[in-house]
Design a protein around this motif. Structure first.
Motif, mmCIF file in Angstrom:
data_model
loop_
_atom_site.group_PDB
_atom_site.id
_atom_site.type_symbol
_atom_site.label_atom_id
_atom_site.label_comp_id
_atom_site.label_asym_id
_atom_site.label_seq_id
_atom_site.Cartn_x
_atom_site.Cartn_y
_atom_site.Cartn_z
ATOM 1 N N GLY A 113 0.823 -1.185 0.000
ATOM 2 C CA GLY A 113 0.000 0.000 0.000
ATOM 3 C C GLY A 113 0.865 1.246 0.000
ATOM 4 N N TYR A 115 0.873 5.704 -1.534
ATOM 5 C CA TYR A 115 0.392 6.511 -2.654
ATOM 6 C C TYR A 115 0.966 6.038 -3.978
ATOM 7 C CZ TYR A 115 -0.468 10.169 -5.953
ATOM 8 O OH TYR A 115 -0.854 10.830 -7.097
ATOM 9 N N CYS A 118 0.341 2.189 -4.816
ATOM 10 C CA CYS A 118 -1.014 1.649 -4.979
ATOM 11 C C CYS A 118 -1.988 2.694 -5.511
ATOM 12 C CB CYS A 118 -1.512 1.076 -3.645
ATOM 13 S SG CYS A 118 -3.152 0.307 -3.774
ATOM 14 N N ARG A 119 -2.276 3.705 -4.709
ATOM 15 C CA ARG A 119 -3.329 4.648 -5.116
ATOM 16 C C ARG A 119 -3.034 5.313 -6.457
ATOM 17 N NH1 ARG A 119 -6.390 9.412 -1.665
ATOM 18 N NH2 ARG A 119 -7.177 10.549 -3.458
ATOM 19 N N GLN A 120 -1.753 5.624 -6.711
ATOM 20 C CA GLN A 120 -1.454 6.301 -7.966
ATOM 21 C C GLN A 120 -1.792 5.436 -9.167
ATOM 22 O OE1 GLN A 120 2.495 7.978 -8.215
ATOM 23 N NE2 GLN A 120 1.998 9.185 -10.013
ATOM 24 N N TRP A 122 -4.471 3.581 -9.331
ATOM 25 C CA TRP A 122 -5.888 3.864 -9.550
ATOM 26 C C TRP A 122 -6.045 5.182 -10.314
ATOM 27 C CZ3 TRP A 122 -9.599 0.404 -8.693
ATOM 28 C CH2 TRP A 122 -9.359 -0.617 -7.768
ATOM 29 N N GLU A 123 -5.236 6.185 -9.951
ATOM 30 C CA GLU A 123 -5.296 7.459 -10.663
ATOM 31 C C GLU A 123 -4.841 7.305 -12.111
ATOM 32 O OE1 GLU A 123 -2.996 10.180 -8.348
ATOM 33 O OE2 GLU A 123 -4.450 10.226 -6.697
ATOM 34 N N CYS A 328 -9.898 -0.016 -2.183
ATOM 35 C CA CYS A 328 -9.365 0.748 -1.061
ATOM 36 C C CYS A 328 -10.406 1.706 -0.497
ATOM 37 C CB CYS A 328 -8.128 1.528 -1.489
ATOM 38 S SG CYS A 328 -6.743 0.463 -1.946
ATOM 39 N N CYS A 332 -7.744 6.660 1.561
ATOM 40 C CA CYS A 332 -6.583 5.812 1.746
ATOM 41 C C CYS A 332 -5.403 6.347 0.936
ATOM 42 C CB CYS A 332 -6.901 4.381 1.300
ATOM 43 S SG CYS A 332 -5.656 3.165 1.725
ATOM 44 N N CYS A 333 -4.234 6.436 1.576
ATOM 45 C CA CYS A 333 -2.978 6.770 0.878
ATOM 46 C C CYS A 333 -3.080 8.075 0.096
ATOM 47 C CB CYS A 333 -2.554 5.630 -0.034
ATOM 48 S SG CYS A 333 -2.373 4.050 0.827
ATOM 49 N N THR A 334 -3.280 9.171 0.810
ATOM 50 C CA THR A 334 -3.448 10.457 0.154
ATOM 51 C C THR A 334 -2.150 10.876 -0.535
ATOM 52 O OG1 THR A 334 -2.905 11.565 2.242
ATOM 53 C CG2 THR A 334 -5.226 11.238 1.733
#
Length: 341
Positions: A113, A115, A118-120, A122-123, A328, A332-334
């Motif tokens: 996990g 930013y 993981c989150r990036q 998704w972006e 997520c 999550c993970c800003t």
């Protein structure tokens, strides 16, 4: 849910000298990194002919996954898209649309996990779908896999193999050093609704690998590949500083295991096989760098098992206890605060 494709998502890397600076500009866009700093980093790539091994490693992984899918009755066409270099995820999503794909499963080459890990991704998916527009397929990202046996076991065996290259007479003064990419402290604190997800998952992987490879030895989790302005705090200690501290404590030998990575891409072979190895030599430390999973059959099978969790309700194989999920939670993970150019 019906899925009709699989897409491998990764960071990307240059494949010839002329690619290096444009690639680095993509990586650092919006961060205000001066060209002089990029030129310094470019020298790392030029040391290897201006080619990062990551794209070829991803081609090999995708070929192995495709073969494993076929051997196990998974009828999904496979695609590959990168965040920072060709094939770009936007172009891949456009190709998938043209091929009639409606809903794919996405596998990101990061176990953890956080930013950027993981989150990036998704972006990246959202940006690509917006760029493609009407008819862009949905992409559902597969879960994080830091504690999956197919990821942990190759790292465990690699540590055991690396230990075998060191002097057994000095085992009592040998230490395991696990490494991962450093991130800003502020980002680490917001990696999940409760904070600290990146660190906690890495620590769990380190404990699992340590227990399987060498439970009699002490271990540490340290950081590598720091970037960004010096006034911004990042996770420490750096691996090179840590090697110096270990030498002062009477440690004679180290095994460095890059558990933060799935393959031997440039940050592994430069930061560990060059800089850390040279530091160890300067300090008089015995040094062995453990391999990463790459295309280990257990890692390849893990990718298939993650797909089967979604497509056939197969049980989740896990060795750890930290929570994991497919989608997520909000917040999550800003992302980090970006400096102006």
């Amino acid at each position: 849910m019906v899925y009709d494709a699989f897409v491998l998502m990764s960071f990307g890397g240059p494949e010839k000298p002329d690619d290096v600076m444009p690639f680095l500009r993509n990586v650092t866009r919006g961060r205000g990194i001066p060209e002089s700093r990029l030129a310094d980093v470019a020298e790392h790539y030029m040391h290897f002919g201006g080619v990062s091994p990551i794209n070829e490693q991803n081609r090999s992984l995708l070929a192995a996954v495709s073969s494993d899918f076929s051997a196990n009755g998974i009828d999904l066409p496979t695609y590959w898209g990168n965040r920072n270099w060709q094939p770009m995820i936007e172009d891949t999503v456009a190709q998938m649309r043209d091929d009639g794909i409606t809903h794919a499963l996405g596998f990101a080459t990061s176990a953890y996990g956080g930013y950027s890990s993981c989150r990036q991704y998704w972006e990246d998916i959202d940006r690509a779908r917006q760029a493609v527009g009407k008819g862009a397929p949905m992409i559902s990202k597969l879960r994080q896999f830091w504690d999956h046996p197919g990821f942990v076991a190759p790292h465990t065996d690699a540590v055991r193999d690396a230990l075998g290259t060191l002097d057994p007479a000095r085992r009592a003064t040998t230490r395991l050093v696990f490494t991962a990419h450093s991130i800003p402290v502020s980002m680490a604190r917001t990696a999940g609704p409760e904070g600290g997800r990146y660190n906690a998952q890495l620590e769990e992987t380190a404990r699992l690998v340590h227990a399987g490879a060498a439970p009699d030895l002490s271990w540490d989790l340290v950081w590598q590949s720091r970037s960004g302005p010096p006034q911004v705090p990042w996770l420490e200690p750096d691996v090179n500083d840590h090697l110096s501290a270990l030498a002062e404590q009477g440690v004679t030998d180290v095994v460095v295991s890059p558990i933060g990575f799935v393959s031997d891409h440039l940050e592994v072979i430069w930061d560990l096989d060059n800089e850390a190895a040279e530091m160890a030599k300067k300090l008089g430390l015995g040094y062995a760098r453990a391999a990463t999973p790459g295309t280990d059959p257990r890692f390849v099978a893990m990718v298939r098992e993650l797909v089967q969790e979604r497509t056939s309700d197969a049980p989740r194989r896990r060795l750890g206890t930290l929570p994991v999920w497919d989608a997520c939670p909000v917040g999550c993970c800003t992302p980090p605060q970006r400096r102006g150019a």
